[in-house]
Write an enzyme that holds these catalytic residues in place. Structure first.
Site, PDB file in Angstrom:
ATOM      1  N   GLU A 210       0.882  -1.183   0.000  1.00 43.47           N
ATOM      2  CA  GLU A 210       0.000   0.000   0.000  1.00 43.47           C
ATOM      3  C   GLU A 210       0.916   1.229   0.000  1.00 43.47           C
ATOM      4  O   GLU A 210       0.779   2.112  -0.843  1.00 43.47           O
ATOM      5  CB  GLU A 210      -0.898  -0.011   1.252  1.00 43.47           C
ATOM      6  CG  GLU A 210      -1.810   1.200   1.388  1.00 43.47           C
ATOM      7  CD  GLU A 210      -2.524   1.259   2.744  1.00 43.47           C
ATOM      8  OE1 GLU A 210      -2.108   0.542   3.677  1.00 43.47           O
ATOM      9  OE2 GLU A 210      -3.489   2.048   2.871  1.00 43.47           O
ATOM     10  N   ASP A 288     -12.009  -1.159   3.937  1.00 45.66           N
ATOM     11  CA  ASP A 288     -10.914  -0.898   4.892  1.00 45.66           C
ATOM     12  C   ASP A 288     -11.453  -0.329   6.211  1.00 45.66           C
ATOM     13  O   ASP A 288     -11.649  -1.082   7.161  1.00 45.66           O
ATOM     14  CB  ASP A 288      -9.884   0.055   4.244  1.00 45.66           C
ATOM     15  CG  ASP A 288      -8.449  -0.223   4.645  1.00 45.66           C
ATOM     16  OD1 ASP A 288      -8.206  -1.201   5.355  1.00 45.66           O
ATOM     17  OD2 ASP A 288      -7.560   0.541   4.223  1.00 45.66           O
ATOM     18  N   ASP A 289     -11.641   0.980   6.285  1.00 47.09           N
ATOM     19  CA  ASP A 289     -12.156   1.655   7.491  1.00 47.09           C
ATOM     20  C   ASP A 289     -13.210   2.660   7.000  1.00 47.09           C
ATOM     21  O   ASP A 289     -12.914   3.863   6.888  1.00 47.09           O
ATOM     22  CB  ASP A 289     -11.018   2.416   8.193  1.00 47.09           C
ATOM     23  CG  ASP A 289      -9.814   1.532   8.490  1.00 47.09           C
ATOM     24  OD1 ASP A 289      -9.814   0.853   9.522  1.00 47.09           O
ATOM     25  OD2 ASP A 289      -8.868   1.522   7.667  1.00 47.09           O
TER      26      ASP A 289
HETATM   27  N1  HPA Z   1      -4.192   0.133   7.292  1.00 48.11           N
HETATM   28  C1  HPA Z   1      -3.243  -0.336   8.099  1.00 48.11           C
HETATM   29  N2  HPA Z   1      -3.421  -0.493   9.391  1.00 48.11           N
HETATM   30  C2  HPA Z   1      -4.608  -0.167   9.896  1.00 48.11           C
HETATM   31  C3  HPA Z   1      -5.603   0.331   9.116  1.00 48.11           C
HETATM   32  C4  HPA Z   1      -5.394   0.490   7.745  1.00 48.11           C
HETATM   33  O1  HPA Z   1      -6.268   0.921   6.977  1.00 48.11           O
HETATM   34  N3  HPA Z   1      -6.681   0.546   9.903  1.00 48.11           N
HETATM   35  C5  HPA Z   1      -6.306   0.187  11.138  1.00 48.11           C
HETATM   36  N4  HPA Z   1      -5.059  -0.252  11.140  1.00 48.11           N
HETATM   37 ZN    ZN Z   2      -6.391  -2.254   5.989  1.00 49.66          ZN
END
Ligand code: HPA
Ligand code: ZN
Length: 343
Positions: A210, A288-289
């Site tokens: 990423e 993801d979040d």
């Molecule tokens: N990426 C990496 N670590 C994380 C993330 C993320 O989106 N959310 C919480 N920890």
């Molecule tokens: Zn993630």
């Protein structure tokens, strides 16, 4: 399978149908799905002042990925008891079900649930699992947990997380993974934790590619033996690596909205997801979040359909890939596959 002609305008009806398809989502962070209002409510109850992590409009406030990780940990600090995580579970599964997600996997970290102590972890996990069982009955969504170590917390803490994972492997806990700051340490520093989880029968995934380049993705496969990669999108510049990913049937948990929001790619049209598909790499779609990145699964589908001209058959293929790569048992996979066939 052929993609629809992107030059042909997509009708509103077609788009509506795509956006409402049943969905499988493999890459979510449990606490990262918490709506800001939920976290604010808990902060008030517990009399913790975390007002600085919110913007005036109520959304989470951060500058970049590294600041996001700090804000994430501040938000998570109000989740203090197993009961808090149970409430979180109910709230987030209701939201995911509203987005037609029928099967979801989520990263749950012992670092936030008892600090790596196995006894405490079991109490948190029981509370989460009970809430997930109720949500399956009430909202029609199936959840599985991936125990997750946090890279910037280091290999010792990761070993503790892996022991928690090994002690609770099977049933609800089906995988082990790693999130956190990809710029710290190397994948191989965590080999003991991943070996421990593998020996306990867990399937493996790690965030890679990423923020770092293709070598990070190669390391994840070669040094940790994962079958899935969180993101992995920066593999797109390395043709030999793409061939390896395709040959070894490695699946990428791609989170396009997250990547664009955090500036990994300037806009969705610049995202390599189409290139990855064209090279025969297994790709899947996740949020993801979601509240942190101002997205939902429906929004992801709408944006992808509009930007790449993908029709229903592409999204059905993405979901078939996702359930094929899901860390669940055969009976669950078959049951979800049936749900995905819904017209
Ligand atoms: N990426 C990496 N670590 C994380 C993330 C993320 O989106 N959310 C919480 N920890
Ligand atoms: Zn993630």
């Amino acid at each position: 399978m052929t993609d629809r002609d992107p030059n042909e305008p997509m009708t509103e009806e077609e788009l509506h149908h795509i956006v409402h398809l049943p969905k499988v989502e493999l890459h979510t962070h449990f606490e990262g799905m918490a709506p800001p209002a939920f976290i604010r409510g808990l902060a008030k109850e517990k009399k913790v002042d975390i007002s600085k992590i919110f913007r005036p409009d109520g959304s989470y406030d951060y500058r970049d990925f590294w600041h996001f990780l700090e804000v994430y940990e501040a938000a998570t600090s109000v989740l203090k008891k197993p009961e808090d995580f149970a409430r979180l579970c109910t709230a987030v599964l209701e939201k995911s079900a509203e987005n037609d997600v029928v099967y979801q996997e989520t990263f749950i970290s012992p670092d936030f649930c008892g600090g790596g102590d196995v006894g405490a972890w079991k109490e948190y996990l029981h509370a989460i699992e009970d809430a997930a069982t109720a949500a399956e009955r009430d909202f029609g969504i199936t959840l599985r947990g991936i125990v997750t170590c946090i890279r910037h917390n280091g290999p010792d803490q990761a070993r503790a997380a892996a022991r928690c994972a090994a002690e609770t492997a099977g049933g609800f806990i089906t995988g082990f993974g790693m999130g956190g700051d990809e710029k710290q340490g190397k994948q191989r520093d965590f080999a003991w934790a991943f070996d421990c989880a593998r020996e306990a029968g867990l399937q493996l995934t790690t965030h890679a590619g990423e923020w770092n380049g293709p070598q990070e993705v190669r390391d994840a496969v070669e040094d940790l033996g994962v079958s899935r990669i969180g993101h992995g999108v920066n593999a797109y510049t390395d043709i030999a690596l793409l061939e390896m990913l395709a040959e070894q049937d490695i699946t990428l948990e791609v989170c396009p909205g997250s990547n664009v929001f955090l500036g990994v790619f300037p806009a969705l049209k610049d995202h390599p997801i189409q290139k990855l598909r064209d090279r025969g790499v297994n790709v899947t779609i996740s949020t993801d979040d979601p509240p942190f990145f101002h997205t939902t699964m429906r929004q992801e589908y709408a944006a992808l359909a509009k930007t790449f001209g993908w029709g229903e058959e592409v999204f059905r293929e993405l979901n078939a890939t996702a359930i094929g790569a899901a860390f669940c048992d055969k009976a669950t996979r078959e049951a979800i596959t049936k749900q995905l066939e819904r017209k």
